[in-house]
Write a protein that holds these residues in place. Structure first.
Motif, PDB file in Angstrom:
ATOM      1  N   LYS A  67       0.843  -1.185   0.000  1.00  0.00           N
ATOM      2  CA  LYS A  67       0.000   0.000   0.000  1.00  0.00           C
ATOM      3  C   LYS A  67       0.885   1.245   0.000  1.00  0.00           C
ATOM      4  O   LYS A  67       1.943   1.263   0.645  1.00  0.00           O
ATOM      5  N   PHE A 107       0.158   6.566  -7.058  1.00  0.00           N
ATOM      6  CA  PHE A 107       0.910   7.040  -5.898  1.00  0.00           C
ATOM      7  C   PHE A 107       2.347   6.530  -5.914  1.00  0.00           C
ATOM      8  O   PHE A 107       3.284   7.267  -5.573  1.00  0.00           O
ATOM      9  N   HIS A 122     -10.706   7.015  -7.099  1.00  0.00           N
ATOM     10  CA  HIS A 122      -9.732   5.942  -7.045  1.00  0.00           C
ATOM     11  C   HIS A 122      -9.491   5.294  -8.405  1.00  0.00           C
ATOM     12  O   HIS A 122      -8.542   4.513  -8.547  1.00  0.00           O
ATOM     13  N   LEU A 134     -10.876  11.092  -3.033  1.00  0.00           N
ATOM     14  CA  LEU A 134     -10.312  11.070  -4.375  1.00  0.00           C
ATOM     15  C   LEU A 134     -11.012  10.047  -5.254  1.00  0.00           C
ATOM     16  O   LEU A 134     -11.605   9.073  -4.761  1.00  0.00           O
ATOM     17  N   ASN A 159      -5.141   5.866  -8.138  1.00  0.00           N
ATOM     18  CA  ASN A 159      -5.028   4.521  -7.584  1.00  0.00           C
ATOM     19  C   ASN A 159      -3.629   4.307  -7.002  1.00  0.00           C
ATOM     20  O   ASN A 159      -2.785   5.209  -6.996  1.00  0.00           O
ATOM     21  N   ASP A 160      -3.385   3.097  -6.524  1.00  0.00           N
ATOM     22  CA  ASP A 160      -2.105   2.808  -5.885  1.00  0.00           C
ATOM     23  C   ASP A 160      -0.938   2.948  -6.856  1.00  0.00           C
ATOM     24  O   ASP A 160       0.149   3.399  -6.470  1.00  0.00           O
ATOM     25  N   TRP A 181       0.256   3.933   1.546  1.00  0.00           N
ATOM     26  CA  TRP A 181       0.260   4.320   2.961  1.00  0.00           C
ATOM     27  C   TRP A 181      -0.630   3.337   3.717  1.00  0.00           C
ATOM     28  O   TRP A 181      -1.726   3.012   3.268  1.00  0.00           O
ATOM     29  N   TYR A 217      -7.407  11.010   0.844  1.00  0.00           N
ATOM     30  CA  TYR A 217      -7.511   9.785   0.050  1.00  0.00           C
ATOM     31  C   TYR A 217      -8.958   9.326  -0.125  1.00  0.00           C
ATOM     32  O   TYR A 217      -9.358   8.888  -1.206  1.00  0.00           O
ATOM     33  N   ASP A 218      -9.754   9.421   0.919  1.00  0.00           N
ATOM     34  CA  ASP A 218     -11.143   8.944   0.866  1.00  0.00           C
ATOM     35  C   ASP A 218     -12.006   9.746  -0.101  1.00  0.00           C
ATOM     36  O   ASP A 218     -13.067   9.270  -0.532  1.00  0.00           O
ATOM     37  N   PHE A 259      -2.303  14.121  -0.617  1.00  0.00           N
ATOM     38  CA  PHE A 259      -3.077  13.095  -1.318  1.00  0.00           C
ATOM     39  C   PHE A 259      -3.535  12.007  -0.344  1.00  0.00           C
ATOM     40  O   PHE A 259      -4.680  11.536  -0.411  1.00  0.00           O
ATOM     41  N   PHE A 260      -2.643  11.601   0.563  1.00  0.00           N
ATOM     42  CA  PHE A 260      -3.005  10.568   1.530  1.00  0.00           C
ATOM     43  C   PHE A 260      -4.063  11.069   2.512  1.00  0.00           C
ATOM     44  O   PHE A 260      -4.960  10.312   2.910  1.00  0.00           O
TER      45      PHE A 260
END
Length: 288
Positions: free
Chosen positions: A39, A117, A109, A107, A113-114, A41, A104-105, A100-101
């Motif tokens: 992940k 990041f 996705h 954004l 996405n991961d 984060w 995060y909720d 961004f973190f």
């Protein structure tokens, strides 16, 4: 990288993140190695437990304002204009990643996405790599070259994880690189900006009046070679200590398996347990 204080603050930024990543990723990996996914984060539930993330979101802009204050007092020197630009741009990139973190909720996705990041983090490390050690001479060259290698290691691990998030070795080396960067930044500050840690035969020189910047120069070539050898020895000792500590912590976690991060106790763990229950009847049928 203008003084011992800035090196120490950078240590407080990188080392805790690396330690946290290692603990959470190792906990998640030990739950079920086949389902491990790295992940960007590792969030904790409830949200207030992500206090370190919110502290970073506030601390990095404060560090930028501190750089502006230092720059304004030395604005007459072109050398410091460039130094300010490189430090400010690097801080801004990492601060934006932290922002961004935090949001995060909220954004999208499908876009953020991961993979996005990890690629963004790799770019931030590469920008930092391009600026490390620029304009530094003397013993500082050897110190910052080693720091640049650690930064390149972090960038490479982020790129690997952007393509293959199940690569635990890349997650391990990313955590290792972050902690190593933190400890080595503190070591660099002690070696270059304190008289007590200057190698024998070398001395600290102030680059400009009223400036916190300094460099360490050795008058004799033999003293310079001894200073570089000492820097390499310190680097190797840091690497050995962090590696041994990392494997030791991993061994402890594998034996107790009690450290719980949100990513290891939430939906993913439920999925692991569900898959285990589904596989159990099949196994029993094969035994019969």
């Amino acid at each position: 990288m203008a003084s011992l204080e800035t090196h120490f603050l950078a240590t407080l930024f990188f080392a805790p993140i690396g330690i946290r990543r290692f603990l959470c990723s190792s906990s998640l990996f030990l739950k079920n190695p086949s389902l491990f996914k790295s992940k960007p984060w590792y969030f904790s539930n409830p949200k207030w437990k992500n206090l370190d993330l919110y502290i970073l979101a506030v601390a990095l802009p404060l560090a930028s304002f501190a750089e502006i204050f230092i720059f304004s007092s030395l604005s007459g020197h072109s050398t410091y204009r460039f130094s300010f630009f490189q430090q400010f741009s690097t801080l801004s990139l990492f601060w934006l990643l932290i922002v961004f973190f935090v949001i995060y909720d909220y954004l999208d996705h499908s876009l953020f996405n991961d993979t996005f990041f990890f690629v963004y983090a790799a770019i931030a490390f590469l920008v930092e790599y391009s600026f490390i050690g620029v304009g530094v001479t003397g013993l500082g060259t050897a110190v910052y070259e080693l720091l640049a290698q650690l930064t390149l290691l972090c960038a490479g691990c982020c790129l690997v994880l952007s393509v293959k998030r199940t690569a635990f070795f890349a997650e391990f080396f990313l955590s290792f690189g972050l902690v190593f960067k933190g400890t080595w930044l503190l070591q660099a500050g002690l070696c270059l900006y304190t008289d007590a840690f200057v190698p024998r035969g070398c001395k600290k020189l102030e680059l400009l009046p009223r400036s916190p910047d300094a460099d360490v120069h050795c008058e004799l070539e033999e003293d310079g070679m001894r200073g570089v050898a000492l820097v390499n020895l310190l680097f190797a000792l840091h690497a050995i200590l962090i590696t041994v500590s990392g494997f030791g912590i991993f061994g402890v976690l594998s034996s107790i398996k009690k450290l719980k991060c949100a990513e290891a106790t939430g939906p993913l763990l439920a999925q692991v347990e569900s898959d285990g229950l589904l596989m159990q009847p099949v196994h029993e049928l094969e035994m019969e």
